[in-house]
Design a protein around this motif. Structure first.
Motif, mmCIF file in Angstrom:
data_model
loop_
_atom_site.group_PDB
_atom_site.id
_atom_site.type_symbol
_atom_site.label_atom_id
_atom_site.label_comp_id
_atom_site.label_asym_id
_atom_site.label_seq_id
_atom_site.Cartn_x
_atom_site.Cartn_y
_atom_site.Cartn_z
ATOM 1 N N VAL A 187 48.150 -3.996 25.461
ATOM 2 C CA VAL A 187 47.781 -3.528 24.068
ATOM 3 C C VAL A 187 48.678 -1.984 23.607
ATOM 4 O O VAL A 187 48.487 -1.868 22.602
ATOM 5 C CB VAL A 187 46.322 -3.281 23.683
ATOM 6 N N GLY A 188 48.892 -1.455 24.883
ATOM 7 C CA GLY A 188 49.597 -0.196 24.624
ATOM 8 C C GLY A 188 51.262 -0.400 24.984
ATOM 9 O O GLY A 188 51.613 -1.046 26.071
ATOM 10 N N THR A 189 51.947 0.562 24.558
ATOM 11 C CA THR A 189 53.374 0.713 24.686
ATOM 12 C C THR A 189 53.678 1.953 24.872
ATOM 13 O O THR A 189 53.596 2.834 24.054
ATOM 14 C CB THR A 189 54.266 -0.238 23.719
ATOM 15 N N LYS A 190 54.555 2.389 26.052
ATOM 16 C CA LYS A 190 55.165 3.713 26.121
ATOM 17 C C LYS A 190 56.132 3.516 26.980
ATOM 18 O O LYS A 190 56.396 2.812 28.081
ATOM 19 C CB LYS A 190 53.985 4.569 26.493
ATOM 20 N N TRP A 191 57.493 4.276 26.543
ATOM 21 C CA TRP A 191 58.500 4.377 27.469
ATOM 22 C C TRP A 191 59.311 3.075 27.624
ATOM 23 O O TRP A 191 59.774 2.430 28.765
ATOM 24 C CB TRP A 191 58.498 4.961 28.839
ATOM 25 N N GLY A 192 58.953 2.050 26.519
ATOM 26 C CA GLY A 192 59.590 0.757 26.868
ATOM 27 C C GLY A 192 58.789 -0.268 27.643
ATOM 28 O O GLY A 192 59.479 -1.413 27.694
ATOM 29 N N GLN A 193 57.635 0.048 28.170
ATOM 30 C CA GLN A 193 56.728 -0.939 28.697
ATOM 31 C C GLN A 193 55.561 -1.021 28.283
ATOM 32 O O GLN A 193 54.990 -0.293 27.385
ATOM 33 C CB GLN A 193 56.617 -0.273 30.255
ATOM 34 N N ARG A 194 54.919 -2.374 28.441
ATOM 35 C CA ARG A 194 53.590 -2.358 27.862
ATOM 36 C C ARG A 194 52.412 -2.208 28.853
ATOM 37 O O ARG A 194 52.751 -2.391 30.206
ATOM 38 C CB ARG A 194 53.505 -4.031 27.362
ATOM 39 N N HIS A 195 51.210 -1.775 28.649
ATOM 40 C CA HIS A 195 50.289 -1.163 29.325
ATOM 41 C C HIS A 195 48.892 -1.758 28.950
ATOM 42 O O HIS A 195 48.819 -1.863 27.632
ATOM 43 C CB HIS A 195 50.293 0.243 29.275
ATOM 44 N N HIS A 196 48.033 -2.077 29.894
ATOM 45 C CA HIS A 196 46.874 -2.521 29.766
ATOM 46 C C HIS A 196 45.771 -1.481 29.446
ATOM 47 O O HIS A 196 46.086 -0.429 30.063
ATOM 48 C CB HIS A 196 46.536 -3.435 31.148
ATOM 49 N N LEU A 197 44.970 -1.733 28.863
ATOM 50 C CA LEU A 197 43.815 -0.828 28.383
ATOM 51 C C LEU A 197 42.496 -1.286 29.145
ATOM 52 O O LEU A 197 42.225 -2.604 28.857
ATOM 53 C CB LEU A 197 43.499 -0.661 27.053
ATOM 54 N N VAL A 198 41.766 -0.485 29.718
ATOM 55 C CA VAL A 198 40.529 -1.013 30.634
ATOM 56 C C VAL A 198 39.485 -0.182 29.525
ATOM 57 O O VAL A 198 39.407 1.035 29.420
ATOM 58 C CB VAL A 198 40.410 -0.464 32.032
ATOM 59 N N LEU A 199 38.552 -0.831 29.240
ATOM 60 C CA LEU A 199 37.320 -0.428 28.314
ATOM 61 C C LEU A 199 36.060 -0.185 29.384
ATOM 62 O O LEU A 199 35.808 -1.047 29.956
ATOM 63 C CB LEU A 199 36.875 -1.111 27.130
ATOM 64 N N MET A 200 35.525 1.217 29.166
ATOM 65 C CA MET A 200 34.384 1.261 30.033
ATOM 66 C C MET A 200 33.189 1.947 28.966
ATOM 67 O O MET A 200 33.743 2.525 28.049
ATOM 68 C CB MET A 200 34.389 2.259 31.169
ATOM 69 N N GLN A 201 32.225 1.745 29.459
ATOM 70 C CA GLN A 201 31.130 2.262 28.307
ATOM 71 C C GLN A 201 29.723 2.646 29.306
ATOM 72 O O GLN A 201 29.576 2.386 30.271
ATOM 73 C CB GLN A 201 30.525 1.294 27.161
ATOM 74 N N LYS A 202 28.983 3.855 28.705
ATOM 75 C CA LYS A 202 27.822 4.162 29.391
ATOM 76 C C LYS A 202 26.798 4.066 28.123
ATOM 77 O O LYS A 202 27.120 4.823 27.104
ATOM 78 C CB LYS A 202 27.988 5.486 30.064
ATOM 79 N N ILE A 203 25.612 3.614 28.609
ATOM 80 C CA ILE A 203 24.431 3.732 27.471
ATOM 81 C C ILE A 203 23.771 5.126 27.811
ATOM 82 O O ILE A 203 23.413 5.276 28.934
ATOM 83 C CB ILE A 203 23.749 2.454 27.866
#
Length: 160
Positions: free
Chosen positions: A142-158
């Motif tokens: 979902v992310g791109t930077k420096w010509g590469q695609r990057h994965h995003l990890v979603l974390m949450q705390k209640i």
């Protein structure tokens, strides 16, 4: 151990310096747009919740939070950002910043705090579970930077 005061506009240049190094040199954030000290000072002056970590009289880290998504249905869900200088890491300052941030959020009625972490940010992926954050999703490419695609990890705390 340093102090964790609320940030004032006077800390904006130091915050920008820390954040802009992360933007220029890492994929901890996918943006390439550097932060302006004037913009950060305006946001802080307008009441955006923000804290700094201080050590030896210098700002060595910062943390803030804001809306996760727009709309009233998300009013009790916030997303945070936290950055430390490399020299400040591993000294408990990140935990102290998050303690101040989460305490403020709880007092303001925030129910859930979200972290969006680059999958290549090993430090962030280890830090958040140590504070009680749980991984709730991975978003490949979902992310791109420096010509590469990057994965995003979603974390949450209640919080409440």
């Amino acid at each position: 151990r340093g102090l964790i005061p609320p940030a004032g506009p006077v800390e904006a240049p130091a915050i920008a310096g820390i954040w802009n190094r992360v933007i220029r040199e890492t994929v901890q954030t996918f943006t390439t747009l550097e932060k302006s000290p004037d913009d950060l000072a305006s946001r802080i002056a307008a009441g955006t919740p923000w804290w700094v970590a201080e050590a030896a009289g210098a700002v060595v880290g910062h943390a803030t939070y804001g809306a996760f998504r727009a709309g009233p249905g998300y009013a009790q869900t916030m997303e945070h950002s936290i950055h430390l200088t490399e020299a400040a890491q591993g000294k408990g300052l990140g935990r102290a910043l998050m303690g101040a941030l989460e305490g403020h959020a709880r007092a303001g009625g925030v129910h859930v705090m979200v972290a969006g972490i680059s999958a290549s940010n090993a430090g962030g992926l280890a830090f958040h579970p140590a504070l009680g954050y749980l991984e709730v999703g991975r978003m490949p490419e979902v992310g791109t930077k420096w010509g590469q695609r990057h994965h995003l990890v979603l974390m949450q705390k209640i919080l409440s």
